[in-house]
Every structure is written in structure tokens, then in C-alpha cells.
Design a protein around this motif. Sequence first.
Motif, PDB file in Angstrom:
ATOM      1  N   THR A 226       0.848  -1.198   0.000  1.00 25.07           N
ATOM      2  CA  THR A 226       0.000   0.000   0.000  1.00 25.07           C
ATOM      3  C   THR A 226       0.877   1.239   0.000  1.00 25.07           C
ATOM      4  OG1 THR A 226      -1.705  -1.174   1.258  1.00 25.07           O
ATOM      5  CG2 THR A 226      -1.806   1.238   1.228  1.00 25.07           C
ATOM      6  N   GLY A 227       0.732   2.046  -1.040  1.00 24.26           N
ATOM      7  CA  GLY A 227       1.559   3.240  -1.173  1.00 24.26           C
ATOM      8  C   GLY A 227       0.823   4.501  -0.792  1.00 24.26           C
ATOM      9  N   PRO A 228       1.403   5.650  -1.090  1.00 27.43           N
ATOM     10  CA  PRO A 228       0.765   6.932  -0.762  1.00 27.43           C
ATOM     11  C   PRO A 228      -0.517   7.126  -1.567  1.00 27.43           C
ATOM     12  CG  PRO A 228       3.094   7.202  -1.336  1.00 27.43           C
ATOM     13  CD  PRO A 228       2.714   5.825  -1.722  1.00 27.43           C
ATOM     14  N   THR A 229      -1.458   7.851  -0.988  1.00 30.46           N
ATOM     15  CA  THR A 229      -2.645   8.259  -1.729  1.00 30.46           C
ATOM     16  C   THR A 229      -2.236   9.304  -2.768  1.00 30.46           C
ATOM     17  OG1 THR A 229      -3.096   9.926  -0.050  1.00 30.46           O
ATOM     18  CG2 THR A 229      -4.194   7.785   0.197  1.00 30.46           C
ATOM     19  N   PRO A 230      -3.078   9.545  -3.784  1.00 34.27           N
ATOM     20  CA  PRO A 230      -2.725  10.541  -4.802  1.00 34.27           C
ATOM     21  C   PRO A 230      -2.426  11.906  -4.185  1.00 34.27           C
ATOM     22  CG  PRO A 230      -4.568   9.209  -5.549  1.00 34.27           C
ATOM     23  CD  PRO A 230      -4.334   8.837  -4.114  1.00 34.27           C
ATOM     24  N   ARG A 231      -1.398  12.577  -4.727  1.00 39.80           N
ATOM     25  CA  ARG A 231      -0.952  13.852  -4.164  1.00 39.80           C
ATOM     26  C   ARG A 231       0.031  14.523  -5.106  1.00 39.80           C
ATOM     27  NH1 ARG A 231       1.535  11.597   1.197  1.00 39.80           N
ATOM     28  NH2 ARG A 231      -0.351  10.332   0.937  1.00 39.80           N
ATOM     29  N   SER A 232       0.307  15.775  -4.850  1.00 41.04           N
ATOM     30  CA  SER A 232       1.352  16.520  -5.550  1.00 41.04           C
ATOM     31  C   SER A 232       2.202  17.236  -4.514  1.00 41.04           C
ATOM     32  CB  SER A 232       0.737  17.526  -6.530  1.00 41.04           C
ATOM     33  OG  SER A 232       0.045  18.535  -5.813  1.00 41.04           O
ATOM     34  N   GLY A 233       3.311  17.820  -4.966  1.00 43.23           N
ATOM     35  CA  GLY A 233       4.131  18.651  -4.093  1.00 43.23           C
ATOM     36  C   GLY A 233       4.710  17.946  -2.893  1.00 43.23           C
ATOM     37  N   CYS A 234       5.038  16.661  -3.018  1.00 47.51           N
ATOM     38  CA  CYS A 234       5.588  15.914  -1.883  1.00 47.51           C
ATOM     39  C   CYS A 234       7.115  15.976  -1.882  1.00 47.51           C
ATOM     40  CB  CYS A 234       5.124  14.454  -1.933  1.00 47.51           C
ATOM     41  SG  CYS A 234       5.641  13.575  -3.422  1.00 47.51           S
ATOM     42  N   GLN A 235       7.711  15.427  -0.845  1.00 48.99           N
ATOM     43  CA  GLN A 235       9.157  15.227  -0.794  1.00 48.99           C
ATOM     44  C   GLN A 235       9.470  13.895  -1.448  1.00 48.99           C
ATOM     45  OE1 GLN A 235      11.066  15.206   3.151  1.00 48.99           O
ATOM     46  NE2 GLN A 235      12.024  13.270   2.555  1.00 48.99           N
ATOM     47  N   MET A 236      10.468  13.886  -2.344  1.00 43.24           N
ATOM     48  CA  MET A 236      10.925  12.652  -2.968  1.00 43.24           C
ATOM     49  C   MET A 236      12.435  12.707  -3.062  1.00 43.24           C
ATOM     50  SD  MET A 236       9.850  11.060  -6.677  1.00 43.24           S
ATOM     51  CE  MET A 236      10.217   9.361  -7.116  1.00 43.24           C
ATOM     52  N   SER A 237      13.111  11.751  -2.440  1.00 40.43           N
ATOM     53  CA  SER A 237      14.569  11.749  -2.443  1.00 40.43           C
ATOM     54  C   SER A 237      15.081  10.316  -2.343  1.00 40.43           C
ATOM     55  CB  SER A 237      15.118  12.599  -1.291  1.00 40.43           C
ATOM     56  OG  SER A 237      14.617  12.142  -0.038  1.00 40.43           O
ATOM     57  N   VAL A 238      16.318  10.132  -2.740  1.00 40.87           N
ATOM     58  CA  VAL A 238      16.953   8.812  -2.732  1.00 40.87           C
ATOM     59  C   VAL A 238      17.783   8.679  -1.462  1.00 40.87           C
ATOM     60  CG1 VAL A 238      18.502   7.240  -3.955  1.00 40.87           C
ATOM     61  CG2 VAL A 238      17.009   8.782  -5.244  1.00 40.87           C
ATOM     62  N   THR A 239      17.635   7.555  -0.769  1.00 38.37           N
ATOM     63  CA  THR A 239      18.369   7.314   0.475  1.00 38.37           C
ATOM     64  C   THR A 239      19.718   6.673   0.172  1.00 38.37           C
ATOM     65  OG1 THR A 239      17.555   5.064   0.845  1.00 38.37           O
ATOM     66  CG2 THR A 239      16.130   6.886   1.551  1.00 38.37           C
ATOM     67  N   PRO A 240      20.654   6.704   1.126  1.00 36.28           N
ATOM     68  CA  PRO A 240      21.940   6.035   0.919  1.00 36.28           C
ATOM     69  C   PRO A 240      21.802   4.531   0.693  1.00 36.28           C
ATOM     70  CG  PRO A 240      22.045   7.540   2.798  1.00 36.28           C
ATOM     71  CD  PRO A 240      20.611   7.447   2.401  1.00 36.28           C
ATOM     72  N   GLN A 241      20.709   3.937   1.155  1.00 32.12           N
ATOM     73  CA  GLN A 241      20.497   2.502   0.988  1.00 32.12           C
ATOM     74  C   GLN A 241      19.895   2.159  -0.380  1.00 32.12           C
ATOM     75  OE1 GLN A 241      19.138   4.306   3.616  1.00 32.12           O
ATOM     76  NE2 GLN A 241      20.835   3.862   5.025  1.00 32.12           N
ATOM     77  N   GLY A 242      19.611   3.164  -1.201  1.00 31.65           N
ATOM     78  CA  GLY A 242      19.078   2.903  -2.526  1.00 31.65           C
ATOM     79  C   GLY A 242      17.571   2.871  -2.600  1.00 31.65           C
ATOM     80  N   SER A 243      16.888   3.252  -1.520  1.00 28.46           N
ATOM     81  CA  SER A 243      15.436   3.359  -1.544  1.00 28.46           C
ATOM     82  C   SER A 243      15.043   4.796  -1.916  1.00 28.46           C
ATOM     83  CB  SER A 243      14.846   3.004  -0.175  1.00 28.46           C
ATOM     84  OG  SER A 243      15.199   1.687   0.204  1.00 28.46           O
ATOM     85  N   ILE A 244      13.762   4.979  -2.175  1.00 32.53           N
ATOM     86  CA  ILE A 244      13.225   6.301  -2.475  1.00 32.53           C
ATOM     87  C   ILE A 244      12.183   6.635  -1.414  1.00 32.53           C
ATOM     88  CG2 ILE A 244      11.900   7.673  -4.124  1.00 32.53           C
ATOM     89  CD1 ILE A 244      13.127   5.965  -6.347  1.00 32.53           C
ATOM     90  N   VAL A 245      12.342   7.785  -0.776  1.00 33.66           N
ATOM     91  CA  VAL A 245      11.441   8.164   0.301  1.00 33.66           C
ATOM     92  C   VAL A 245      10.452   9.218  -0.204  1.00 33.66           C
ATOM     93  CG1 VAL A 245      12.981   9.957   1.216  1.00 33.66           C
ATOM     94  CG2 VAL A 245      11.286   8.913   2.713  1.00 33.66           C
ATOM     95  N   ILE A 246       9.188   9.041   0.173  1.00 33.77           N
ATOM     96  CA  ILE A 246       8.119   9.984  -0.159  1.00 33.77           C
ATOM     97  C   ILE A 246       7.536  10.496   1.150  1.00 33.77           C
ATOM     98  CG2 ILE A 246       5.845  10.281  -1.222  1.00 33.77           C
ATOM     99  CD1 ILE A 246       7.901   9.775  -3.311  1.00 33.77           C
ATOM    100  N   TYR A 247       7.473  11.821   1.293  1.00 34.97           N
ATOM    101  CA  TYR A 247       6.902  12.409   2.507  1.00 34.97           C
ATOM    102  C   TYR A 247       5.931  13.523   2.138  1.00 34.97           C
ATOM    103  CZ  TYR A 247       6.344  15.526   6.476  1.00 34.97           C
ATOM    104  OH  TYR A 247       5.795  16.334   7.434  1.00 34.97           O
ATOM    105  N   GLY A 248       4.798  13.548   2.823  1.00 38.76           N
ATOM    106  CA  GLY A 248       3.888  14.684   2.751  1.00 38.76           C
ATOM    107  C   GLY A 248       3.286  14.908   1.380  1.00 38.76           C
ATOM    108  N   GLY A 249       3.000  16.161   1.081  1.00 34.60           N
ATOM    109  CA  GLY A 249       2.363  16.539  -0.162  1.00 34.60           C
ATOM    110  C   GLY A 249       1.002  17.171   0.075  1.00 34.60           C
ATOM    111  N   TYR A 250       0.302  17.419  -1.002  1.00 37.60           N
ATOM    112  CA  TYR A 250      -0.970  18.137  -0.934  1.00 37.60           C
ATOM    113  C   TYR A 250      -1.948  17.531  -1.935  1.00 37.60           C
ATOM    114  CZ  TYR A 250      -4.308  22.064  -1.113  1.00 37.60           C
ATOM    115  OH  TYR A 250      -5.434  22.841  -1.062  1.00 37.60           O
ATOM    116  N   SER A 251      -3.207  17.492  -1.560  1.00 37.99           N
ATOM    117  CA  SER A 251      -4.272  17.115  -2.484  1.00 37.99           C
ATOM    118  C   SER A 251      -5.542  17.810  -2.036  1.00 37.99           C
ATOM    119  CB  SER A 251      -4.476  15.592  -2.521  1.00 37.99           C
ATOM    120  OG  SER A 251      -4.930  15.120  -1.264  1.00 37.99           O
ATOM    121  N   LYS A 252      -6.525  17.852  -2.908  1.00 37.59           N
ATOM    122  CA  LYS A 252      -7.809  18.433  -2.523  1.00 37.59           C
ATOM    123  C   LYS A 252      -8.922  17.579  -3.106  1.00 37.59           C
ATOM    124  CE  LYS A 252      -7.937  21.765  -6.367  1.00 37.59           C
ATOM    125  NZ  LYS A 252      -8.028  23.189  -6.739  1.00 37.59           N
ATOM    126  N   GLN A 253     -10.073  17.682  -2.495  1.00 40.06           N
ATOM    127  CA  GLN A 253     -11.235  16.950  -2.975  1.00 40.06           C
ATOM    128  C   GLN A 253     -12.471  17.827  -2.860  1.00 40.06           C
ATOM    129  OE1 GLN A 253     -11.602  13.496  -0.499  1.00 40.06           O
ATOM    130  NE2 GLN A 253     -12.168  14.652   1.324  1.00 40.06           N
TER     131      GLN A 253
END
Length: 546
Positions: A226-253
Motif C-alpha cells: 500500500t503506497g501513498p494516496t494521490p498527491r502533488s508537491g511531496c518530498q521525494m529523495s533517494v536514500t543512501p540505501q538505494g530506496s526512495i522516500v516519499i513524505y507529505g504533499g498536498y491534495s484536494k477533494q
Amino acid sequence: MGKKGKKEKKGRGAEKTAAKMEKKVSKRSRKEEEDLEALLAHFQALDATKTQVVETPCPPPSPRLHASLSAHPDKDELILFGGEYFNGQKTSVYNELYTYNIRKDAWTKVEIPNPPPRRCAHQAVVVPQGGGQLWIFGGEFASPDGEQFYHYKDLWVLHLATKTWEQVRATGGPSGRSGHRMVAWKRQLILFGGFHESTRDYIYYNDVYAFDLDTFTWSRLCPSGTGPTPRSGCQMSVTPQGSIVIYGGYSKQRVKKDVDRGTQHSDMFLLQPVDGREGKWGWTRINPAGAKPTPRSGFSVAVTPNHQTLLFGGVCDEEEEESLEGDFLNDLHFYDATRNRWFAGQLKGPKSEKRKRRRGRKAEPEGADKQERGGAGAREPPEVVREVVAEDGTVVTIKQVLAAPVPAGQPQSEEEDSPDEAGGPVVEPGPRSNAMLAVKHGRLYLYGGMFEAGDRQVTLSDLYCLDLHKMQEWTALVEADPGAQEWLEETESEEDSDEDAEGGSDDEDSGDSGGEAGDQLRSMNEASGKSVHICGGRGGRHRTKT
């Protein structure tokens, strides 16, 4: 039966009316898109007149938002591309390219034939191969009145060694979007999320795509879990272990007709290869320890020399049906993926002032001081525990560190006072959202951003620098006076011409609408990072596009 038949007939009549209305709206929307395409074609014809590379020394770029700021992989340069500017009545969108020479403290405007069309809210990623390449995907173009949007799904590469633009035509890629995120992972570009908006509706994405830099092919990833819900403007970066981290963001409904409600996400996920298999990915939700950032949108992200993820500023909103009130921030946070922990960034202040404030302490060897500052046996800084309601309605307990470590994870000495206590003025970027960040040679560069003063949107063009190794103080490289910006009150007339949307840096910051914005910025700076309550009418799209 007669009454029932009449009701059924009336119901079918309402459905027909709704269908006719939807068809009419759809037809009008297609006409608006065609108008935008015609305007874009006009701009591209103007760009086609450029036949050679022209580099012109220039003053700092005019204020703009949603541009990209990237560090050159080989040279001591920063690269600024695109962006938009709103002066209260019209929106200007750019495809200008600037370079900032760090050693010479000098800006250059670089005109290259066949550039990408004007855009903002795109993503730009620099890779070292081929003498250095700047890859750009997506983004949007806005009509002069800021009411219509054209979302791109094109992919471009700027060959830095030869100063040439190339459009890479590869099928199977993401749909047109803005506010997405893209990172370089090994020899691929990985893209996540974003949004698409029209006059009829909007949609947010949580899909993942990979672009192979060797074969120039797109592939859609289907991660397990289960991944993040749909969003924009999040944090996306590559970790030293080779993973990709996603944090936060914004969406509206949409909560009811013509009423939308925004969500500032604060959850965090890891996207990582599964069992080392090529092309197989999986999502994992994580819950880091430490001083987590308060929920916000419009924050900016960069990666430090020791591979920590840096988060700066943003805006924390209190949203009602007819208004949007936000606290603009200028705090720093660091995420250490190795320790799965957040740290609040705390500057030490000028070194000379720090020595003065240490009088009365016994002299200690330098090695002992370093050992006291870091290591497994170092004491944790004091924390304040508070409760925050997350977007799903649950109450989250957050511990906020009062004296936070530097990016390398070394706690600041408890004996040191804050720079404010030294008595001198504090040099720092004022609270803002949507700032553009880049890191070069261990220094963080921050350009522009925006805040809102009443109904006025203040777009910044200042430039600051912070040494991430020393974490002592910000340096102002370019200072700006927001009060001197042009700001035109909204009008119902529609006299905007195509020329209004062409953009340019010669006349965008002319004019003066009074000192309210300058006073607002000064009050923000004097608050030493404390946010200021304001309201703004266009804020929702900036939370989305950041």
C-alpha cells in the motif's frame, strides 16, 4: 400511476438537461485548450527565430515561482529554468534559462535555440553522463488570466557541455501533469504523483514511472504493498540505501458543488526494489522518530552532502469554505534515512559571537568538545511533546526538539546560546513557501519563494546561502524589496493580450503598490522564523503546484 409516470418523465428530463450542460461545458473546455495551444504555438514561433547560443551577463532574474534550480554537476554553477509570475491581474510564464556563477557571484542569461515551451511546476533532474545533462518533464502553462491550464507530458534534455536542447520522444510515459516529483536513481529517472486540472475538474496521481537513461524508454512501475494516496508537491529523495522516500504533499477533494477542501499530508513511505529483482518494487509505510515537521504544504527539498534530506519552510493552512489562512514558515528539518529519524535544524550563529557567549566555561580540548557533540553516547536534546490532528482524523503525538543537531546528526551544544541572544541582526530568509533549493559544494542555495499579505501574493527573488557543514548562519547574496513589486488590483475587464503572457525580466518588478508587502516581510523577519497569519485567494493552486 399517472403521478409516478410524470415523476419518471421529469427525472429523465433533468438527466437530459444535465447531459446537455456537460456536453456544453466539455465543448467550451476543448475550445479553451485550443486557444492555449494557439498561444503556445505563437510563442514557439518566436523561439524558433533563435538560431544561435547567446550568453548575456544580466542582473538577478525577476521574481518567479515554480521554476527549477539545479546544481551543475561539474561547474560551480546553478541553473534556473522556467517559472511564473502573477502581478494581481495577469500571469506570465517563462522558459528563460539562467546560470549563476557561484565564485564570481554573477548571473548570465543563456538563450539556446529550440527550447522547451514556457512552463512552471515542472521537474528538473541533473545527471553527470554525457558531460552533464539537465532532464525536464511536464509542468504547465497558464493563460494570462490564470484561469486555464495546459499540462505538458513532454520530456526534454539540456546537454550542458554543448548547450543544446533536445526533445526526447518516447511513448508509454506519464500523462500530462504538474506538481509531480522526479529523482535520478542509478541510470533511471523515477517519477511519482502530480495533478492535472482543467476548467471542468482536477485529478491527483500516485502512479510511478521509470525512464531508462540508456534505452530512452518509459515503463510504468506497479509496486506491491500500500503506497501513498494521490498527491502533488511531496518530498521525494533517494536514500543512501538505494530506496526512495516519499513524505507529505498536498491534495484536494470536492466536498460539495464549487467547494474544495485541501489536505496537507504528513505520512511517509519507502519505495524500494523487492529482493533485488530488476523492475520489481514495493511500498512500505514508515514512521520516523525525532522532531517531525509540522503538517504543511509548499515546502522545499534538497539533499545534503551526507545524504540526508533537507526540508525548508512551507505553509500550514487553516482552511474554511470561503477563505484560506496560512502560517508561512522558514524552519529547517533534516531526515536521516540511516537512523529513520527527523532532526530540527538549528543554526549555531557566527563563530566569533559563539566564543564570546562561552565565557565562564572551563577550557576543554577540541576532541572532547566534538565527542560531547556527537556519538552514540551523546545526550538527546530536550523535547516538547504536543498533539497534532493528522489528515485522517487521528491524533498524532509529536516530539519537537528544542536544540537540534546539525545535518550530520550532531546535537548542538547545550551551553551555546541562540544567535538571537548575541544582540546582532539575524540574517535569514523570511517565512515563505515554494522556495527553490540547490546544494553545491556543501552549501545550500535558496532562491525566491512567495508569501501572501492579505489578498496580495508577494513573489520573492532573493538568494541566500547556508554552509551545511558549519551550520552557523545564512548569507544574503541577493536581497529583494517586495514592497517595490508591481501589484495591480483585480479587475473584471479582460484586456490581457498575448503579449502579457510572453514574460520577461525587464518590466515584471516595476511599479509600486505601497509598503504593505515590505512591512509584512519585515515583520516576518523580525519574528525570527515565527509565522504570520495571512489570507490569500490563489493559495490553493500554489499548495498543489509546489
